[in-house]
Design a protein around this motif. Structure first.
Motif, PDB file in Angstrom:
ATOM      1  N   ARG A   1       0.979  -1.185   0.057  1.00  0.00           N
ATOM      2  CA  ARG A   1       0.124   0.056  -0.152  1.00  0.00           C
ATOM      3  C   ARG A   1       0.965   1.098   0.107  1.00  0.00           C
ATOM      4  O   ARG A   1       1.347   1.788   1.153  1.00  0.00           O
TER       5      ARG A   1
ATOM      6  N   LYS B   1      -4.637 -11.874  -3.589  1.00  0.00           N
ATOM      7  CA  LYS B   1      -4.807 -10.791  -2.694  1.00  0.00           C
ATOM      8  C   LYS B   1      -6.031 -10.693  -1.872  1.00  0.00           C
ATOM      9  O   LYS B   1      -6.100 -10.419  -0.672  1.00  0.00           O
ATOM     10  N   ASP B   2      -7.149 -10.763  -2.707  1.00  0.00           N
ATOM     11  CA  ASP B   2      -8.370 -10.650  -2.084  1.00  0.00           C
ATOM     12  C   ASP B   2      -8.673 -11.820  -1.404  1.00  0.00           C
ATOM     13  O   ASP B   2      -9.626 -11.756  -0.267  1.00  0.00           O
ATOM     14  N   GLN B   3      -8.031 -13.008  -1.538  1.00  0.00           N
ATOM     15  CA  GLN B   3      -8.365 -14.125  -0.440  1.00  0.00           C
ATOM     16  C   GLN B   3      -7.545 -14.435   0.552  1.00  0.00           C
ATOM     17  O   GLN B   3      -7.651 -15.361   1.239  1.00  0.00           O
TER      18      GLN B   3
ATOM     19  N   ARG C   1       2.743  -4.083  13.047  1.00  0.00           N
ATOM     20  CA  ARG C   1       2.414  -3.020  12.043  1.00  0.00           C
ATOM     21  C   ARG C   1       2.619  -3.526  10.384  1.00  0.00           C
ATOM     22  O   ARG C   1       2.001  -2.614   9.608  1.00  0.00           O
TER      23      ARG C   1
ATOM     24  N   THR D   1       0.966  -5.531   8.831  1.00  0.00           N
ATOM     25  CA  THR D   1      -0.618  -5.577   8.377  1.00  0.00           C
ATOM     26  C   THR D   1      -0.939  -4.326   7.426  1.00  0.00           C
ATOM     27  O   THR D   1      -1.849  -4.350   6.519  1.00  0.00           O
ATOM     28  N   GLY D   2      -0.498  -3.294   8.214  1.00  0.00           N
ATOM     29  CA  GLY D   2      -1.010  -1.771   7.481  1.00  0.00           C
ATOM     30  C   GLY D   2      -0.344  -1.624   6.020  1.00  0.00           C
ATOM     31  O   GLY D   2      -0.922  -1.276   5.167  1.00  0.00           O
TER      32      GLY D   2
ATOM     33  N   ASP E   1      -1.262  -5.014   0.676  1.00  0.00           N
ATOM     34  CA  ASP E   1      -2.586  -4.621   0.075  1.00  0.00           C
ATOM     35  C   ASP E   1      -3.359  -6.183   0.061  1.00  0.00           C
ATOM     36  O   ASP E   1      -3.507  -6.796  -1.030  1.00  0.00           O
ATOM     37  N   CYS E   2      -4.091  -6.298   1.090  1.00  0.00           N
ATOM     38  CA  CYS E   2      -4.880  -7.483   1.275  1.00  0.00           C
ATOM     39  C   CYS E   2      -5.991  -7.109   2.171  1.00  0.00           C
ATOM     40  O   CYS E   2      -5.960  -5.868   2.690  1.00  0.00           O
ATOM     41  N   ASN E   3      -6.705  -8.178   2.863  1.00  0.00           N
ATOM     42  CA  ASN E   3      -7.535  -7.991   3.947  1.00  0.00           C
ATOM     43  C   ASN E   3      -6.811  -7.958   5.366  1.00  0.00           C
ATOM     44  O   ASN E   3      -6.408  -8.868   5.803  1.00  0.00           O
ATOM     45  N   THR E   4      -6.699  -6.638   5.864  1.00  0.00           N
ATOM     46  CA  THR E   4      -5.737  -6.558   7.249  1.00  0.00           C
ATOM     47  C   THR E   4      -6.432  -6.051   8.231  1.00  0.00           C
ATOM     48  O   THR E   4      -7.399  -5.172   7.939  1.00  0.00           O
ATOM     49  N   LEU E   5      -6.100  -6.827   9.275  1.00  0.00           N
ATOM     50  CA  LEU E   5      -6.733  -6.516  10.785  1.00  0.00           C
ATOM     51  C   LEU E   5      -5.709  -6.328  11.854  1.00  0.00           C
ATOM     52  O   LEU E   5      -5.069  -7.233  12.032  1.00  0.00           O
ATOM     53  N   HIS E   6      -5.751  -5.150  12.198  1.00  0.00           N
ATOM     54  CA  HIS E   6      -4.555  -4.706  13.277  1.00  0.00           C
ATOM     55  C   HIS E   6      -5.231  -4.544  14.468  1.00  0.00           C
ATOM     56  O   HIS E   6      -6.037  -3.556  14.741  1.00  0.00           O
ATOM     57  N   THR E   7      -5.253  -5.696  15.467  1.00  0.00           N
ATOM     58  CA  THR E   7      -6.300  -5.814  16.369  1.00  0.00           C
ATOM     59  C   THR E   7      -5.553  -5.290  17.871  1.00  0.00           C
ATOM     60  O   THR E   7      -4.892  -4.339  17.835  1.00  0.00           O
TER      61      THR E   7
ATOM     62  N   LEU F   1     -12.496 -15.090  12.547  1.00  0.00           N
ATOM     63  CA  LEU F   1     -12.522 -14.753  11.289  1.00  0.00           C
ATOM     64  C   LEU F   1     -12.342 -16.070  10.448  1.00  0.00           C
ATOM     65  O   LEU F   1     -13.132 -16.267   9.383  1.00  0.00           O
TER      66      LEU F   1
ATOM     67  N   GLY G   1     -13.857 -11.127  14.942  1.00  0.00           N
ATOM     68  CA  GLY G   1     -13.303 -11.472  14.039  1.00  0.00           C
ATOM     69  C   GLY G   1     -14.425 -12.170  12.943  1.00  0.00           C
ATOM     70  O   GLY G   1     -14.207 -11.762  11.614  1.00  0.00           O
TER      71      GLY G   1
ATOM     72  N   HIS H   1      -7.900  -2.031   5.331  1.00  0.00           N
ATOM     73  CA  HIS H   1      -7.311  -2.074   6.662  1.00  0.00           C
ATOM     74  C   HIS H   1      -8.378  -1.795   7.871  1.00  0.00           C
ATOM     75  O   HIS H   1      -9.159  -0.735   7.712  1.00  0.00           O
ATOM     76  N   ILE H   2      -8.350  -2.742   8.946  1.00  0.00           N
ATOM     77  CA  ILE H   2      -9.023  -2.352  10.067  1.00  0.00           C
ATOM     78  C   ILE H   2      -8.064  -2.219  11.099  1.00  0.00           C
ATOM     79  O   ILE H   2      -7.262  -3.031  11.385  1.00  0.00           O
TER      80      ILE H   2
END
Lengths: 180, 254, 377
Positions: B9, B41-43, B55, B57-58, B61-67, B79, C67, C227-228
């Motif tokens: 990204r 990347k979508d999957q 950091r 995940t930021g 360029d895919c589905n990213t979750l920073h918890t 998930l 999730g 991004h979340i």
């Protein structure tokens, strides 16, 4: 009229299940009912009570406070839970377990509930159903058909016959001792 | 030349990692592994906790979750269970994954849920300024072990093996080609895959303990006495598939 | 269609209503007095094709729910006070990242392990302010088995509508009691699903609020690749420390709940029209209050009940109106002072506030409320 029943004993005796069955039988008879319970931090052991409030009107306060009928299967439960019993109420105790029976204006029945379950039905675990038979017979608060249907709807498959036998034994026990 | 840009990204650059940090090398190995497996990347979903490595995940360029701190595996479990068809990769560090999140690590391994967990082990809490972690070697200094670390350190791979992990591997930020292969193999493995990646924190941990230049620290990784490569690979029923079986049974289909 | 009449337990009603609301995922951890919800859903969910998982701890259960919600499921978790405390950090994450989820807290005596099988109303403020940071919160408080059913569905609807966590808060008595309940036909309820994005992946802004201040949702794995993060973020979802962007997000979070005030805020007024004294009570305490009121009315005391159904947002306007009408409000709670402070804030000296508080692990008895009413008539 509000009618309050408190079933008590020790954890593991099926007191709460008996309360549920009794409450379900009340619905079969078309009246309002609320069932609550109190037990210790553990789900086994210690004194346990299940309460069933029956009324034709809306039931606001869900707990029993002025008991019309108290069942006590152990001394500990009897000691702990009898004080809310009305003077005009009814006390049913297991005659072997409850030696020190409180005195008051209420009618008292000492019935060999556990022994009946053990000797006549063959298994002590059905003592709760024998007790339900005595409670129903003594109070007349639900019909025999309703309680029998409710018992059959709740007990595990394959135990129906034994439980009906237990219920019948409870009714007989009440008939013998109450008429005496 | 591998085109890394296709996975980045650009709007998130520059990244926050210090000069000489090993994390960038691992990120590149991860991207090459993804490319090698021809994953869309979508999957792909990447889930991380809190810390320098998380950091990552930021930037992808895919589905990213920073918890939240330590909980990436627990979020990822939900998930993955919700979307078994998505490839879920978890990014964590030694503080995130072994201290605050240690409980989730052993249970993810025990369940054998199909997640690939990359644990970046730099032996220190970098983001918060260099506090001692569960993998800080004995006697090394940190801001919270000013007299030297007095606690024994974890071997994360043995921990996961003990918890029943079906794919356990160790790689380093120095040997990047074998690392790329390990990550690819981990992603392909059906079940819980755990890859500990030895990496460096020259800016904070290295300077305080006089561990040398960034390059020297990376080279030191090559001399690790710990076993590297695939340490354990077995097969066991995978959790999301077992769940599908339960559903079939409950619905009278199985 | 007609519902069916049966004996139903409060926690069981919650589980059944969750299914009716479209819940397809539950993650939990055993804790008395909420475990029946997990047990019931462990049985029911697989039959509907849904997923159930018992996680390793309360924190993980909250995390797994979030999730799964990101994966597009409607999710539920259930707990009691101590477990609710453990969930708070991730609850804050859900608020900030705007991930719908429903959390049930069946209140027991505390603090700490306290009285695990006895009722209390001590988590009212925890429900509102338990998580960190500045945030709105929606908290619903049922007082009967049937109302648990209805409000569970409402909780899911509001959570989906506002993309925010909704708390269902009730005491042990309400959760464990069984009562004759008309279980409604699920088809009689309007079920709301979160708003889906209609924009293309390239144009999608995951954190741009629409007119209702709620952003449109896309589940993970649909080609939108966003991004979340729990870090402060811009409309694209990327971390930012830009003060203007940070404050705008913060204000939108609050506004999206405030905008829906009329849909969310609810209370019950029982015999309040001519009342000189009002009792303010919720949960099982409100049932005792109703019993007390019926008796008091027979004695000629003009008393009624104000029962908040949404504890948060608080029914300010409705209570303020009442404050101008009655000469006293008796606030009955099973704690030593929580919601009374909110009543005090709203009443603002317009009328006398009388506390009836109990923290013994027993529900407030109608006689106790009656005595308080008689004293202040």
């Amino acid at each position: 009229m509000r009618y309050e029943i408190r079933l008590s004993g020790e954890g593991g005796q099926g007191i709460i299940l008996a309360g549920i069955i009794l409450a379900e039988s009340v619905i079969q008879d078309g009246r309002n009912v609320v069932q609550t319970q109190v037990y210790g931090p553990e789900s086994r052991g210690g004194a346990t009570k299940a309460e069933v409030i029956i009324s034709d009107e809306e039931i606001d306060y869900p707990k029993a406070g002025r008991i019309d009928l108290l069942l006590a299967l152990t001394q500990e439960a009897c000691d702990k839970y009898w004080e809310d019993l009305k003077n005009t109420g009814t006390l049913i105790v297991d005659s072997a377990e409850v030696v020190a029976v409180p005195s008051g204006g209420f009618a008292t029945y000492r019935l060999p509930i556990l022994e009946t379950a053990r000797e006549k039905v063959g298994r002590e675990v059905v003592a709760n159903i024998v007790a339900l038979g005595t409670v129903t017979a003594v109070s007349g608060v639900v019909s025999r058909e309703a309680i029998e249907r409710a018992v059959l709807a709740r007990v595990p498959k394959g135990t129906e016959e034994q439980n009906v036998k237990a219920l019948t034994a409870g009714f007989e026990l009440a008939a013998v001792h109450v008429n005496r | 030349m591998f085109d890394y840009e296709q996975y980045f990204r650009r709007e998130m650059m520059p990244h926050i990692w210090c000069k000489g940090c090993g994390n960038g090398v691992i990120l590149k190995a991860l991207l090459r592994a993804i490319h090698r497996l021809d994953l869309s990347k979508d999957q792909i979903a990447m889930v991380s906790g809190i810390g320098c490595s998380s950091r990552l995940t930021g930037y992808v360029d895919c589905n990213t979750l920073h918890t939240t701190h330590g909980r990436a595996l627990a979020f990822a479990t939900g998930l993955k269970l919700a979307r078994p068809e998505v490839t879920v990769i978890v990014i964590t560090g030694d503080g995130d994954g072994l201290a605050i999140g240690g409980n989730h690590l052993i249970h993810a391994a025990r369940r054998n849920i199909d997640l690939t967990c990359l644990l970046f082990n730099n032996q220190i809490y970098g983001m918060t300024g260099g506090q001692v972690s569960p993998t800080t070697p004995e006697e090394l200094f940190s801001t919270t072990s000013p007299y030297g670390n007095i606690e024994a350190h974890f071997d994360p791979c043995r921990l996961v093996e003990g918890a029943g992990g079906t794919f356990v591997a160790r790689g380093t930020a120095f040997r990047t080609i074998p690392l790329e292969k390990l990550i690819a193999e981990g992603i392909q493995h059906k079940g819980f895959s755990f890859i500990e990646i030895l990496t460096t924190c020259p800016e904070i941990h290295g300077r305080r303990n006089k561990l040398g230049t960034p390059a020297e620290m990376l080279q030191a990784l090559a001399k690790t006495t710990l076993p590297t490569g695939v340490l354990r690979k077995t097969s066991a029923p995978e959790y999301t598939e077992v769940c599908e079986g339960i559903i079939a049974r409950a619905q009278g289909r199985g | 269609m007609q519902g069916t009449v049966r004996l139903m337990q409060g926690n069981q009603a919650c589980a059944h209503a969750a299914i009716a609301a479209g819940c397809t995922f539950f993650a939990g951890y055993p804790i008395t007095p909420s475990s029946e919800i997990a047990e019931e859903l462990a049985r029911l969910l697989p039959r509907m094709g849904g997923k159930f998982i018992q996680m390793e701890d309360e924190i993980a259960a909250m995390a797994a729910c979030i999730g799964a919600s990101i994966g597009g499921h409607k999710v539920l978790t259930a707990t009691s006070g101590p477990g609710f405390s453990l969930k708070q950090e991730n609850l804050g994450f859900a608020v900030y990242t705007e991930i719908p989820c429903v959390v049930v807290n069946v209140m027991r005596g505390g603090p700490s392990t306290g009285l695990p099988t006895s009722p209390a109303q001590g988590d009212v403020m925890q429900a509102r302010w338990g998580t960190h940071g500045d945030h709105p919160m929606v908290v619903l408080a049922p007082a009967s088995v049937r109302e648990i059913y209805d409000l569970t569905i409402q909780a899911f609807n509001l959570s989906e509508l506002c993309r925010t966590p909704v708390i269902l808060l009730y005491d042990e008595v309400i959760g464990h009691m069984r009562e004759k309940t008309e279980v409604p036909d699920p088809s009689q309820f309007k079920i709301i699903d979160r708003k889906q994005s209609t924009s293309s992946p390239d144009a999608y802004l995951p954190y741009k609020g629409d007119e209702d201040d709620v952003p449109a949702f896309v589940r993970f794995g649909e080609g939108y690749r966003y991004h979340i993060t729990g870090l402060a973020h811009d409309e694209r979802g990327f971390p930012t420390q830009n003060p203007r962007v940070v404050e705008a997000k913060q204000r939108r979070l609050h506004r999206k709940v405030e905008q829906r005030r009329e849909e969310i805020v609810a209370h019950e007024a029982f015999l309040l029209d001519d009342a000189e004294i009002a009792i303010f009570a919720y949960g099982v305490t409100a049932r005792s209050a109703r019993a007390a009121i019926r008796t008091a009315r027979k004695e000629g005391i003009r008393v009624g009940l104000f029962r908040p159904i949404s504890l948060w947002p608080f029914p300010d306007l409705e209570l303020e109106k009442l404050a101008g009408q009655v000469k006293a409000i008796v606030v009955a709670e099973m704690n030593l002072g929580q919601l009374i402070y909110e009543v005090d804030r709203v009443v603002h000296g317009q009328t006398r506030i009388v506390a009836y508080q109990k923290a013994s692990g027993e529900p407030v008895h109608p006689e106790e409320i009656l005595t308080a009413v008689r004293e202040h008539r």
